[in-house]
Design an enzyme around this catalytic site. Structure first.
Site, PDB file in Angstrom:
ATOM      1  CD  GLU A 309      -3.011  -1.131   2.238  1.00 18.78           C
ATOM      2  OE1 GLU A 309      -2.746  -0.574   3.315  1.00 18.78           O
ATOM      3  OE2 GLU A 309      -4.092  -1.667   1.998  1.00 18.78           O
ATOM      4  CG  ASP A 383      -7.597  -5.322   5.053  1.00 21.39           C
ATOM      5  OD1 ASP A 383      -7.032  -5.650   6.097  1.00 21.39           O
ATOM      6  OD2 ASP A 383      -7.618  -4.152   4.623  1.00 21.39           O
ATOM      7  CD  GLU A 411      -9.664  -1.087   8.043  1.00 19.17           C
ATOM      8  OE1 GLU A 411      -8.739  -1.660   8.653  1.00 19.17           O
ATOM      9  OE2 GLU A 411      -9.559  -0.700   6.871  1.00 19.17           O
TER      10      GLU A 411
HETATM   11  C1  GCV Z   1      -2.372   0.460   8.387  1.00 17.79           C
HETATM   12  C2  GCV Z   1      -6.018  -1.930   5.450  1.00 17.79           C
HETATM   13  C3  GCV Z   1      -6.413  -0.691   6.194  1.00 17.79           C
HETATM   14  C4  GCV Z   1      -5.235   0.278   6.314  1.00 17.79           C
HETATM   15  C5  GCV Z   1      -4.088  -0.458   6.993  1.00 17.79           C
HETATM   16  C6  GCV Z   1      -3.743  -1.681   6.162  1.00 17.79           C
HETATM   17  C7  GCV Z   1      -2.640  -2.513   6.781  1.00 17.79           C
HETATM   18  O1  GCV Z   1      -5.768  -1.643   4.116  1.00 17.79           O
HETATM   19  O2  GCV Z   1      -7.495  -0.088   5.552  1.00 17.79           O
HETATM   20  O3  GCV Z   1      -5.645   1.378   7.071  1.00 17.79           O
HETATM   21  O4  GCV Z   1      -2.968   0.378   7.125  1.00 17.79           O
HETATM   22  O5  GCV Z   1      -4.889  -2.503   6.057  1.00 17.79           O
HETATM   23  O6  GCV Z   1      -2.977  -3.459   7.463  1.00 17.79           O
HETATM   24  O7  GCV Z   1      -1.483  -2.209   6.581  1.00 17.79           O
END
Ligand code: GCV
Length: 718
Positions: A309, A383, A411
């Site tokens: 990411e 996720d 989340e």
């Molecule tokens: C810390 C998902 C979440 C992100 C998070 C990522 C990860 O994509 O939306 O906020 O980033 O996971 O676990 O690195």
């Protein structure tokens, strides 16, 4: 205090009244977590305890032992409602002896010598009718004390104790996604606990209370910073601040870890590269790590999100995850530090199914990581969804220590507004059988290292803790912190036991409270699956903030960030085909598991659309069509929340009025949002199916246009 000189007497009286009100409000605020030791309210159990516990012989002095002594004093005095005599010199007739094994009297040692207490573990038993709490190490005594108190809190018999207990996983860690500016990524309970600007001189009482709560459930590590890392935390002034936190946590057996930004040598080191094969980069990390250990001798190590990411990593220099992880591991090794290297990788440039990418990238590297590298894998391949099958990496990298990464913060499960008991989800994953070494190759055995005989084992939970007075936003989200800790200690515990222990410790031991509320907690996980993503659907949350439904979202630049990528609804049907005809992600599982997922008559119905794209009129095992079943599941989720509300309404006799009202209001919102999910998703899918809603489903309240128009620009959690 100057109250008297400042106020007229009438005001003084008012002040006291207010203070009284404040302390009641405070005690009902949830700040005390599961550790508010209220006097045992069952007269016969109380008198039994009072008869058995009159005095304590507590031996030894150390920071940790002193904490254990104070905790036991607090626990006994509060739970028994009387002042218990504590002595460190006189063992005569003491009802409880507490000491590390080597400090016990000879005759007791002889009696207990066959009991094999593991490192960090403890034993609670009897010697000549008296209770003994012992351990090899001071921290074992603290754990033993907390567990003994839990027995009393949950009103268990203590007349015939023989509890030999020890953590099954070495590193039991919380991952804070806390940023240095005080915000928390995916945090829904306020700001970060860490007051960086006031550290290192100012040690907030909350740090101590946080450490105590963690020690009570056996957590022994905390990663202070977000995996989307800021190199600044590795600069000397921040390391001083981190050292102050480490000092505060140490007596509770908790080590600190940091997230290491891979490009730190450039950003704060003045180098022109962060290439892990460059000698100057290696030297930079070595010097940096040595300087951290000079200030924090028991520093745990680094957690790294690399080439994921948008985060920098070794691939920026044409190197591999092994090159990056081993470089850091080598520098940490002399200090016994570890690298937790995350396997959460997927790329918009890779056209293959996102669910396959981490496995494809990491499994070929098995055996190449240094021994102090632990690859940290999310519980599922996408996720942290309300339900995912276990990640296929578990069991598939036998030569590499693998850590489980669970998300405690919600989340994708309604933030800190929805009541969802996550240990049920964790248990489902830990108990899943990977079959990688034949039947019984449970994920739990991969994680505790027993399946492949690893020297080190680890588990991480993405924290749901923040500055809210009750720590976690939703009062019941405390159960997820608690439950994570209990499962980190023993990944074979069942979620029902955890729910019951938490409810008893936090609210009431009354059976008319414990039974219905345990059922409610257990049911709450399936409820959220039903009203958000039933039958194996996943990632249908609205863009970016992940608050509420957004099954229609299809225009984000990265295809795998669009919900339409995951449900693939069209006029023919719905679901992601991961069979041989589709992405073939199923092939990443060991044979018997893969066969089960591949075959329509064997795949668990709750994962159906995770693995198969099926026509709307496909007939399920109960004779219903897929379309009707979808609507019925959404409706069921809504009805489950209604039921949760009803149960909670009955619970007012057992819960203080402030908490009761608070949870009632949150359940109202949860019900409203469950209906929102049902209506928005079913209206959207109907555009494709063109079928009428099943009779059992309540009609949507608004139009699809209305749901699509809802915007939440300031949804919390950044
Ligand atoms: C810390 C998902 C979440 C992100 C998070 C990522 C990860 O994509 O939306 O906020 O980033 O996971 O676990 O690195």
């Amino acid at each position: 205090m100057k109250i008297k000189t400042m106020f007229h007497q009438r005001h003084v009286l008012m002040c006291f009244l207010l203070l009284g009100f404040y302390s009641t409000a405070f005690s009902q605020s949830g700040y005390g977590l599961w550790l508010d030791y209220e006097k045992v309210n069952d007269a016969s159990i109380l008198s039994d305890y009072q008869n058995q516990i009159r005095s304590v012989y507590f031996l030894g002095e150390s920071e940790t032992l002193n904490l254990a002594r104070e905790e036991l004093k607090l626990g006994l005095n509060s739970l028994l409602g009387s002042s218990i005599d504590f002595s460190s010199t006189n063992s005569n007739n003491a009802s409880i002896t507490v000491a590390t094994f080597d400090q016990l009297e000879r005759k007791t040692q002889r009696k207990l010598k066959k009991i094999d207490i593991a490192k960090d573990g403890y034993y609670i038993g009897h010697d000549s009718g008296k209770i003994v709490i012992t351990a090899k190490e001071d921290i074992g005594i603290l754990y033993g004390v907390f567990n003994f108190i839990r027995l009393l809190q949950t009103q268990q018999p203590i007349d015939n104790l023989a509890i030999l207990d020890a953590p099954k996983i070495d590193l039991r860690i919380l991952n804070h996604w806390d940023n240095l500016d005080g915000t928390i990524e995916r945090g829904y309970a306020g700001k970060s606990l860490w007051k960086w600007q006031k550290l290192p001189k100012y040690i907030d009482q909350r740090y101590i209370d946080y450490a105590r709560a963690n020690a009570s459930i056996g957590i022994n590590g905390t990663v202070l910073t977000n995996v989307n890392a800021n190199a600044w935390v590795l600069t000397p002034s921040y390391i001083d601040k981190v050292a102050a936190l480490a000092d505060a946590f140490r007596p509770y057996g908790i080590k600190v870890y940091l997230t290491a930004r891979f490009s730190a040598p450039i950003e704060i080191g003045g180098l022109s590269t962060a290439d892990p094969l460059e000698a100057k980069v290696q030297q930079w990390w070595k010097t940096k790590i040595d300087s951290i250990y000079a200030k924090i001798p028991d520093f745990g190590g680094f957690l790294v999100k690399a080439n994921s990411e948008g985060q920098p990593g070794p691939q920026n220099y044409g190197r591999t995850h092994v090159d990056g992880a081993n470089m850091m591991a080598e520098a940490l090794e002399p200090h016994n530090g570890v690298v937790l290297w995350r396997a959460f990788v997927y790329s918009e440039h890779d056209a293959t199914d996102r669910a396959k990418q981490a496995y494809s990238e990491f499994v070929p590297m098995d055996g190449k990581f240094k021994e102090n590298v632990i690859v940290q894998v999310k519980n599922g391949a996408i996720d942290f969804q309300p339900r995912e099958p276990f990640h296929p990496i578990f069991g598939a990298m036998p030569k590499t220590a693998l850590a489980m990464e669970f998300q405690i913060t919600q989340e994708y499960l309604g933030f800190s507004t929805h009541l969802v008991f996550l240990p049920k989800l964790y248990e489902e994953v830990l108990q899943a059988d990977t079959y990688q070494q034949g039947k019984g190759s449970l994920v739990a055995k991969v994680i505790d290292g027993s399946l492949d005989n690893h020297k080190i084992s680890a588990i991480s939970g993405v924290s749901n803790i923040g500055s809210d007075l009750n720590w976690t936003g939703h009062p019941f989200a405390q159960a997820n912190w608690y439950g994570y800790g209990r499962l980190a200690w023993d990944p074979y515990l069942d979620s029902e036991t955890i729910a019951e222990q938490w409810l008893r410790s936090t609210y009431s031991n009354d059976k008319d409270f414990v039974k219905p509320m345990t059922d409610l907690l257990i049911e709450s996980r399936e409820a959220v699956v039903n009203y958000m993503t039933p039958l194996g659907l996943h990632h249908m949350m609205d863009t970016d903030h992940h608050y509420g439904p957004g099954p229609w979202v299809s225009e984000l630049p990265r295809p795998e960030w669009n919900p339409t990528y995951y449900h693939k609804a069209d006029s023919k049907g719905i679901g992601f085909d991961r069979t041989k005809q589709g992405s073939d992600a199923i092939a990443q599982y060991a044979d018997p598991v893969a066969k089960k997922f591949e075959q329509l008559d064997q795949v668990p119905e709750n994962l159906l659309l995770w693995f198969h794209h099926l026509p709307w009129d496909y007939t399920l095992s109960d004779g219903k069509t897929l379309w009707n079943s979808l609507g019925i599941h959404y409706q069921k989720g809504v009805d489950q929340v209604r039921e949760m509300k009803k149960v909670w309404e009955q619970m007012s006799p057992y819960v203080d009025p402030i908490s009761h009202k608070e949870v009632s209001m949150l359940l109202d919102i949860q019900l409203h949002e469950a209906i929102w999910w049902k209506d928005a998703c079913m209206l959207y899918f109907q555009k494709h199916s063109k079928l009428p809603f099943p009779k059992a489903m309540e009609k949507p309240k608004h139009s699809l246009k209305h749901y699509k128009s809802l915007k939440h620009p300031y949804a919390p959690g950044i």
